[in-house]
Design an enzyme around this catalytic site. Structure first.
Site, PDB file in Angstrom:
ATOM      1  CG  ASN A 148     -10.337   1.045  -5.310  1.00 46.73           C
ATOM      2  OD1 ASN A 148      -9.856   1.530  -4.298  1.00 46.73           O
ATOM      3  ND2 ASN A 148     -11.516   0.464  -5.332  1.00 46.73           N
ATOM      4  N   GLY A 224     -10.000  -1.971   1.884  1.00 46.26           N
ATOM      5  CA  GLY A 224      -9.082  -2.801   1.108  1.00 46.26           C
ATOM      6  C   GLY A 224      -9.638  -4.194   0.953  1.00 46.26           C
ATOM      7  CB  THR A 228      -5.823  -6.754   3.827  1.00 52.77           C
ATOM      8  OG1 THR A 228      -5.412  -7.217   2.560  1.00 52.77           O
ATOM      9  CG2 THR A 228      -4.709  -5.967   4.471  1.00 52.77           C
ATOM     10  CD  GLU A 246     -15.756  -0.373   1.257  1.00 50.77           C
ATOM     11  OE1 GLU A 246     -16.153  -1.492   0.843  1.00 50.77           O
ATOM     12  OE2 GLU A 246     -15.092   0.404   0.565  1.00 50.77           O
ATOM     13  CB  CYS A 280     -15.368  -2.226  -3.230  1.00 48.23           C
ATOM     14  SG  CYS A 280     -15.820  -0.579  -2.717  1.00 48.23           S
ATOM     15  CD  GLU A 461     -15.264   4.818   7.506  1.00 50.10           C
ATOM     16  OE1 GLU A 461     -14.849   5.730   6.778  1.00 50.10           O
ATOM     17  OE2 GLU A 461     -14.511   3.980   8.028  1.00 50.10           O
TER      18      GLU A 461
HETATM   19  O1  TXE Z   1      -5.395  -4.492  -1.087  1.00 49.12           O
HETATM   20  P1  TXE Z   1      -4.848  -4.620   0.338  1.00 49.12           P
HETATM   21  P2  TXE Z   1      -4.600  -4.683  -2.423  1.00 49.12           P
HETATM   22  C1  TXE Z   1      -9.467  -5.972  -3.052  1.00 49.12           C
HETATM   23  C2  TXE Z   1      -9.336  -6.517  -4.432  1.00 49.12           C
HETATM   24  C3  TXE Z   1      -7.870  -6.637  -4.611  1.00 49.12           C
HETATM   25  C4  TXE Z   1      -7.459  -7.055  -3.234  1.00 49.12           C
HETATM   26  C5  TXE Z   1      -6.044  -6.781  -2.931  1.00 49.12           C
HETATM   27  O2  TXE Z   1      -9.939  -7.787  -4.491  1.00 49.12           O
HETATM   28  O3  TXE Z   1      -7.525  -7.597  -5.544  1.00 49.12           O
HETATM   29  O4  TXE Z   1      -8.294  -6.308  -2.378  1.00 49.12           O
HETATM   30  O5  TXE Z   1      -5.721  -5.425  -3.226  1.00 49.12           O
HETATM   31  C6  TXE Z   1      -2.571  -1.955   3.380  1.00 49.12           C
HETATM   32  N1  TXE Z   1      -2.049  -4.330   7.878  1.00 49.12           N
HETATM   33  N2  TXE Z   1      -9.609  -4.543  -2.977  1.00 49.12           N
HETATM   34  O6  TXE Z   1      -3.470  -5.649  -2.377  1.00 49.12           O
HETATM   35  O7  TXE Z   1      -3.658  -5.499   0.370  1.00 49.12           O
HETATM   36  C7  TXE Z   1      -1.986  -1.738   2.009  1.00 49.12           C
HETATM   37  O8  TXE Z   1      -0.666  -1.277   2.090  1.00 49.12           O
HETATM   38  C8  TXE Z   1      -2.396  -3.060   7.595  1.00 49.12           C
HETATM   39  C9  TXE Z   1     -10.879  -4.073  -2.557  1.00 49.12           C
HETATM   40  O9  TXE Z   1      -4.262  -3.325  -2.819  1.00 49.12           O
HETATM   41  O10 TXE Z   1      -6.004  -4.943   1.201  1.00 49.12           O
HETATM   42  C10 TXE Z   1      -2.961  -0.727   1.442  1.00 49.12           C
HETATM   43  O11 TXE Z   1      -2.663   0.577   1.942  1.00 49.12           O
HETATM   44  N3  TXE Z   1      -2.488  -2.581   6.364  1.00 49.12           N
HETATM   45  C11 TXE Z   1     -10.851  -2.672  -2.171  1.00 49.12           C
HETATM   46  C12 TXE Z   1      -4.296  -1.190   2.002  1.00 49.12           C
HETATM   47  O12 TXE Z   1      -3.962  -1.949   3.162  1.00 49.12           O
HETATM   48  C13 TXE Z   1      -2.225  -3.412   5.348  1.00 49.12           C
HETATM   49  C14 TXE Z   1      -9.982  -1.789  -2.928  1.00 49.12           C
HETATM   50  C15 TXE Z   1      -5.116  -2.061   1.046  1.00 49.12           C
HETATM   51  O13 TXE Z   1      -4.304  -3.137   0.620  1.00 49.12           O
HETATM   52  C16 TXE Z   1      -1.849  -4.754   5.575  1.00 49.12           C
HETATM   53  C17 TXE Z   1      -8.711  -2.370  -3.237  1.00 49.12           C
HETATM   54  C18 TXE Z   1      -1.773  -5.203   6.916  1.00 49.12           C
HETATM   55  N4  TXE Z   1      -1.437  -6.456   7.227  1.00 49.12           N
HETATM   56  C19 TXE Z   1      -8.580  -3.711  -3.278  1.00 49.12           C
HETATM   57  N5  TXE Z   1      -1.649  -5.335   4.362  1.00 49.12           N
HETATM   58  C20 TXE Z   1     -12.190  -2.030  -1.922  1.00 49.12           C
HETATM   59  N6  TXE Z   1     -13.029  -2.683  -1.143  1.00 49.12           N
HETATM   60  O14 TXE Z   1     -12.429  -0.936  -2.371  1.00 49.12           O
HETATM   61  C21 TXE Z   1      -1.898  -4.416   3.421  1.00 49.12           C
HETATM   62  N7  TXE Z   1      -2.234  -3.227   4.011  1.00 49.12           N
END
Ligand code: TXE
Length: 483
Positions: A148, A224, A228, A246, A280, A461
């Site tokens: 994002n 993320g 995850t 976060e 977020c 952070e």
């Molecule tokens: O996030 P992911 P996604 C939330 C939001 C969204 C959901 C999924 O609800 O619908 O998360 O989004 C890496 N071990 N937010 O699918 O999967 C992945 O490659 C290590 C909130 O994009 O959590 C990416 O680089 N790394 C958020 C990063 O983690 C792993 C902003 C985030 O991916 C992994 C975005 C693993 N097992 C989405 N699996 C916020 N809080 O700002 C994935 N990744």
């Protein structure tokens, strides 16, 4: 365009020979490829970061601060390119990419460069001895970021991490890899010592989880999704790595009857729909005191309908495209669920699609949605949706507002809108979150702590909290036994 990993100061193709397509959210077209890195790529990156640790960690804070300034200067020269890459990669409006993403990515490096210049150890005097506390690097950091706010969030981690003497491996989201690549180009151009910053592209389950589980990685900073984050914690915790998580949010915007109505409608609209609601911190639950509920609702819906949806590259666009087809379907699923849960769409809703023309036809578009009438404990009112959909609920009095605001597994942020600042502060103090704004939103002082409680994450952070997370304090207690 085919991107490469950046390891030991060189752009390298992945040893896997496999690729992931990168799609443009506004058009749905594929326009780049990123390597689907494998275990050997991760191994090389960790090896590179480990070899660079000693010399980099031995530099003074002033020397590392100078490097951060050079990175900021390099990014500054490519400010407009950052904005247009970010806008294309994420689907966000170019003005937002310019004023928020490009701006903050540069200022993150400048801010931490300045902090490092003034960084001093602490001293604690005892009657018969002296304690000196100094900050040591943790070692090798894995920095994992979402789609994002790609460079904004990556720079927020890279700057303090290398500033405190760590070496790092970045793993940007596979959906939005372009500006991470640009950062590597800048780092390469200015000649940062090889191995200090490395990058492996790839998916989360592959490169991401291998990095988190690699015994050569000493800390993980992850932004993320909450699910995850739990997976990252499960892998990293048994190895006693330092972890900062976060994660998601379901933030409330609490609107009191005595608010400045115009400013509040503007502020709450921005907080709900900035970046198509994919931040977020977005206020995705709007709680309004019953005395002004109808008036506020009317103005709010009008202001949401006035948002201009369009080509992210166009200067007057206010709402761009949704990050991916899958995510669009997830958000649309919540819109359909809201009807089943008893909600009424005040604007947008199932079937009210956006018709885009020409090259934008295949993109991931949806109208913003405002839903009322949902129970406060319904799924749509408590789960993170992360898109252009908000729920609106009436409340009576402070206590009820606080109770609804806290009625979710998340605890990241919130906002309170009132002209009674004492009340604003009182309500804010009772919200179980990491951050609350009163009469504003996303108004950031980089010295303040950033992060959440409950399922929104672990740790903080920002400012001295970042410096603390990215370092290990060493206390030396000296007693002088000579007479
Ligand atoms: O996030 P992911 P996604 C939330 C939001 C969204 C959901 C999924 O609800 O619908 O998360 O989004 C890496 N071990 N937010 O699918 O999967 C992945 O490659 C290590 C909130 O994009 O959590 C990416 O680089 N790394 C958020 C990063 O983690 C792993 C902003 C985030 O991916 C992994 C975005 C693993 N097992 C989405 N699996 C916020 N809080 O700002 C994935 N990744």
């Amino acid at each position: 365009m085919e991107l490469k990993n950046y390891i030991a100061g060189e752009f390298k193709e992945s040893l896997s020979g496999e690729w992931l397509d990168v799609e443009e959210p506004a058009t749905g077209r594929k326009y780049a490829k990123v390597p689907l890195s494998n275990a050997e790529d991760v191994e090389m990156a960790v090896e590179s970061a480990r070899s660079a640790r000693g010399q980099w960690g031995d530099l003074s804070f002033e020397e590392r601060s100078d490097w951060l300034t050079r990175i900021a200067d390099g990014l500054e020269l490519r400010r407009e390119e950052i904005a247009s890459l970010e806008s294309r990669d994420t689907g966000k409006p170019i003005t937002l990419a310019r004023n928020v993403d490009a701006e903050r990515s540069i200022s993150n490096f400048r801010f931490f460069a300045e902090m490092l210049k003034n960084h001093r150890g602490e001293e604690f005097e005892m009657s018969d001895a002296m304690n000196y506390v100094s900050s040591k690097p943790v070692g090798v950091g894995a920095l994992i970021t979402p789609w994002n706010l790609p460079l904004y969030l990556l720079s927020w981690k890279v700057a303090p991490a290398i500033g405190m003497g760590n070496t790092v491996i970045c793993k940007p989201s596979e959906l939005t890899p372009m500006t991470a690549n640009l950062l590597m180009e800048v780092i390469d151009e200015i000649g940062l010592p090889a191995g200090v910053v490395n990058l492996v592209h790839g998916d989360g389950g592959g490169a991401g989880s291998r990095l988190v589980g690699h015994p050569g990685v000493d800390l993980v900073s992850f932004t993320g999704g909450t699910a995850t984050g739990a997976e990252v914690a499960r892998t990293a915790a048994p190895q006693f790595k330092k972890i900062s998580l976060e994660l998601g949010g379901k933030n409330a915007s609490i609107v009191f009857g005595d608010c400045d109505l115009d400013a509040t409608v503007k502020g709450v609209t921005r907080s709900a729909f900035l970046n198509q609601g994919q931040v977020c911190l977005c206020g995705s639950r709007v709680l309004v005191e019953r005395s002004i509920y109808e008036d506020f609702k009317h103005e709010f819906v009008q202001s949401v309908e006035d948002l201009r949806i369009g080509d992210p590259a166009s200067e007057d666009t206010e709402l761009g495209a949704i990050i991916s087809r899958g995510h669009l379907e997830k958000v649309e699923g919540y819109v359909a669920l809201s009807i089943k849960e008893g909600g009424v769409c005040l604007t947008g809703g199932p079937g009210s699609s956006v018709s885009m023309e020409d090259r934008l036809k295949g993109g991931n578009w949806m109208r913003p949605v405002v839903v009322e009438g949902l129970p406060v404990d319904s799924r749509c009112s408590t789960e993170e949706i992360f898109g252009p959909m908000v729920t609106i609920h009436p409340f009576d009095g402070e206590e009820m507002a606080i109770e609804i605001a806290n009625n979710t597994r998340y605890g990241l942020a919130g906002s309170v809108w009132t002209t009674d600042l004492e009340k604003g502060r009182r309500v804010a103090e009772n919200m179980r979150t990491g951050m609350v704004w009163v009469n504003t939103w996303l108004h950031r002082d980089l010295r303040t702590p950033f992060g959440g409680v409950k399922d929104s994450g672990v740790g903080r952070e920002g400012g001295k909290w970042s410096l603390g997370f990215f370092s290990e304090p060493l206390n030396v207690c000296i007693k002088d036994n000579s007479d």
